[in-house]
Design a protein around this motif. Structure first.
Motif, short mmCIF file in Angstrom:
data_model
loop_
_atom_site.label_atom_id
_atom_site.label_comp_id
_atom_site.label_asym_id
_atom_site.label_seq_id
_atom_site.Cartn_x
_atom_site.Cartn_y
_atom_site.Cartn_z
N CYS A 27 2.80 1.89 -13.72
CA CYS A 27 3.65 0.70 -13.58
C CYS A 27 5.07 0.98 -14.04
O CYS A 27 5.29 1.57 -15.11
N SER A 30 9.87 -3.96 -15.72
CA SER A 30 11.11 -4.70 -15.93
C SER A 30 10.73 -6.02 -16.59
O SER A 30 9.60 -6.47 -16.47
N VAL A 67 3.78 0.89 -8.76
CA VAL A 67 3.86 -0.56 -8.64
C VAL A 67 4.83 -1.06 -9.70
O VAL A 67 4.96 -0.46 -10.78
N LYS A 68 5.57 -2.11 -9.39
CA LYS A 68 6.50 -2.69 -10.35
C LYS A 68 5.80 -3.79 -11.14
O LYS A 68 5.13 -4.65 -10.57
N HIS A 70 6.57 -6.85 -13.77
CA HIS A 70 7.69 -7.67 -14.24
C HIS A 70 7.18 -8.79 -15.13
O HIS A 70 6.22 -9.48 -14.80
N GLU A 89 3.78 -4.78 -3.76
CA GLU A 89 4.52 -3.79 -4.52
C GLU A 89 4.88 -4.24 -5.93
O GLU A 89 5.45 -3.47 -6.70
N THR A 90 4.56 -5.49 -6.27
CA THR A 90 4.99 -6.05 -7.55
C THR A 90 3.88 -6.85 -8.21
O THR A 90 3.17 -7.61 -7.54
N THR A 92 3.68 -9.60 -11.26
CA THR A 92 4.54 -10.43 -12.09
C THR A 92 3.69 -11.21 -13.08
O THR A 92 2.67 -11.80 -12.71
#
Length: 573
Positions: A27, A30, A67-68, A70, A89-90, A92
């Protein structure tokens, strides 16, 4: 995908998945959760640190993530709540506190599963919030306190099961109760410090509880100063949550206490208010809980009137339900007693504690708790476990499910999940063993088939039961859990004695010679003097039912109606 809809409050998933190559989820982090970006105990640097059994899925060294991840602050969520959104792709996470972030990361670990490509996650949104802000364990039983290792493990356990409060209140810790005026020896105090640090690491709040009620002198400034010194020593190691316990004492005021304050309720409110005033001077933020002497019952009293009228309103109050061991806690009891005390409640549930039944172990789920206690002033729910920490875990998993989502709680389904978690390779055997060790103070259901077999003298049916029990003991002996074997050993030995008693009864029923009768008497005596017993007690029931033993040799089981009648008739003085 496994069915996690029961585990989460709301999960929205339409059958699509996101797949990742490799054996680990990498990961790229952010965050807009906080400007300082401190996530100790949750993440480390740019890595996710999953504090569950799924830690192996997290890469320890990487350059770029696949993968991002957040983090975002959402103040509208309840304390410890979170929203987890998994997209292509994210990922959260929305949370209102850092514990909510931790629970979201734990949820992510639960959802990860292997696939042909490597790993996959469901494209899903999870909205998860707890029923109670305070959820946890109170070590509040009589008898040998837990070891330091047990306490450390209990904190790990709570962290993994979305519980957030460890309350230190062992009745037989001398410095908590009998010697409350005296400071802890350095070695014992250092262990409390280590427990507090372990709680901090795992996002669990440490509550220090003190019980001065047995000999508190309300006219003595020295006594108040000694309490303050005890609490100050705890503040110095970072503890900000406290409880004053006035349970299980003779609370009729005598001599100067009576002359000074008149009634117990007035005295206890006075004590708590003085401590609350001191905490306000020393701490900017804290929590204070009080356990009244009338911690059970379901009617109004002079004592409760004094507490609601005189004690500072922000102080929380413990209660255990309408009885010390309440088979049911329903809406009426909860609503009325909340009004009688006039304070928000923490339910101190004496499940699965066995200090009043030291010969028994309780391995069943919590049952018969109103699903909406949180709508009637209950801001917390804590369990008082058994002296046997490892054996408490099965019941505690079910309690953790109730604490998080009481509205959806299903006792039998939670019990199934708890057993699968505790003994994944021995589920059928552990289920059988648990069903033969249910809490007869709280659950009055019986094996109707076996009970009828006793009445009908059906030897074949009862013999099948004991053959199954022998197979279960053999299978469970292979469990890879050393602590379990140490704690359960006396009950395994008792189960083997019961099997031998049954074989003696069976032989005597088939051939009632003097020698066979003597063998039955021998095993009846051994079982009668054994220090522990199996909850179902089938061998002794057969011996009693069929005239081989006197019925009074076995403990009489109290019915629900008898408990209610007993509660109504007991004097509160």
């Amino acid at each position: 995908m496994k069915d996690y809809h029961y585990y989460f409050r709301d999960m929205y998933h339409h059958g699509e998945y996101v797949e990742f190559e490799g054996k680990k989820l990498v990961c790229e982090l952010s965050s807009r959760f906080g400007m300082n970006q401190e996530f100790e105990g949750i993440i480390s640097s740019d890595l996710i640190e999953i504090q569950t059994m799924y830690k192996e899925y997290v890469e320890e060294d990487y350059e770029l993530g696949n993968v991002k991840l957040h983090f975002e602050y959402n103040g509208e969520l309840a304390q410890d709540g979170y929203i987890l959104q998994i997209e292509q792709e994210t990922i959260t996470v929305f949370a209102s506190n850092k514990r909510g972030i931790k629970y979201a990361i734990d949820a992510l670990g639960l959802l990860l599963e292997p696939c042909e490509k490597g790993l996959r996650l469901p494209k899903a949104t999870i909205h998860d919030e707890p029923s109670f802000p305070i959820r946890g364990i109170i070590e509040g039983f009589y008898g040998v306190p837990w070891s330091f290792e047990d306490r450390m493990d209990s904190i790990d356990f709570m962290s993994k099961h979305r519980m957030n409060a460890y309350m230190y209140a062992p009745k037989d810790d001398e410095y908590h109760r009998e010697l409350w005026r005296e400071p802890y020896p350095a070695e014992e105090f250092d262990k409390i410090r280590q427990l507090k640090q372990h709680c901090d690491k795992h996002q669990v709040d440490f509550f220090y509880c003190i019980s001065p009620g047995k000999d508190m002198k309300f006219t003595s400034q020295d006594d108040f100063a000694l309490i303050q010194q005890k609490l100050k020593s705890m503040m110095d190691i970072g503890i900000r949550n406290f409880a004053i316990l006035m349970d299980d004492i003779d609370y009729v005021l005598k001599e100067e206490n009576k002359n000074f304050l008149g009634r117990a309720g007035v005295a206890h409110a006075y004590l708590v208010n003085e401590i609350n005033r001191y905490l306000k001077q020393e701490l900017y933020q804290y929590q204070l809980v009080m356990c009244p002497s009338e911690y059970w019952s379901y009617w109004d009293t002079e004592y409760k009137k004094d507490i609601r009228g005189l004690m500072d309103p922000e102080v929380l109050v413990f209660w255990t339900g309408y009885f010390v061991f309440a088979p049911t806690i329903d809406r009426t009891h909860a609503k009325n007693n909340r009004e009688y005390y006039g304070h928000d409640f923490i339910l101190w549930d004496n499940v699965p504690v066995n200090d009043a039944d030291k010969d028994r172990i309780f391995l069943d789920p919590v049952r018969n708790r109103y699903s909406k206690l949180n709508q009637h002033g209950h801001v917390g729910f804590v369990s008082n476990p058994m002296n046997q920490w490892e054996l408490s875990k099965i019941s505690l998993v079910t309690l953790s499910h109730y604490m998080w989502n009481s509205e959806r709680y299903n006792a039998d389904y939670s019990w199934k999940l708890a057993i699968e978690q505790f003994a994944p390779d021995h589920v059928d055997s552990m289920t059988f063993f648990c069903r033969n060790n249910e809490n007869r103070r709280l659950w009055f259901g019986k094996n109707e088939q076996l009970e009828q077999a006793l009445k009908d003298r059906s030897m074949q049916e009862i013999d099948r039961h004991f053959k199954k029990f022998a197979e279960v003991l053999a299978d469970l002996s292979g469990m890879r859990n050393e602590k379990f074997h140490v704690e359960v050993k006396p009950w395994f030995e008792r189960a083997e004695m019961d099997i031998r008693l049954w074989h003696a009864i069976l032989a005597c029923e088939n051939d009632p010679t003097d020698g066979n009768r003597e063998k039955v008497r021998e095993w009846v005596e051994k079982c009668s003097f054994c220090s522990v017993r199996i909850g179902s007690d089938m061998a002794m029931k057969a011996a009693q039912e069929w005239g081989y033993a006197k019925k009074q040799e076995n403990k009489k089981e109290t019915t629900h109606e008898e408990l209610i009648e007993s509660a109504s008739s007991q004097s509160l003085s």
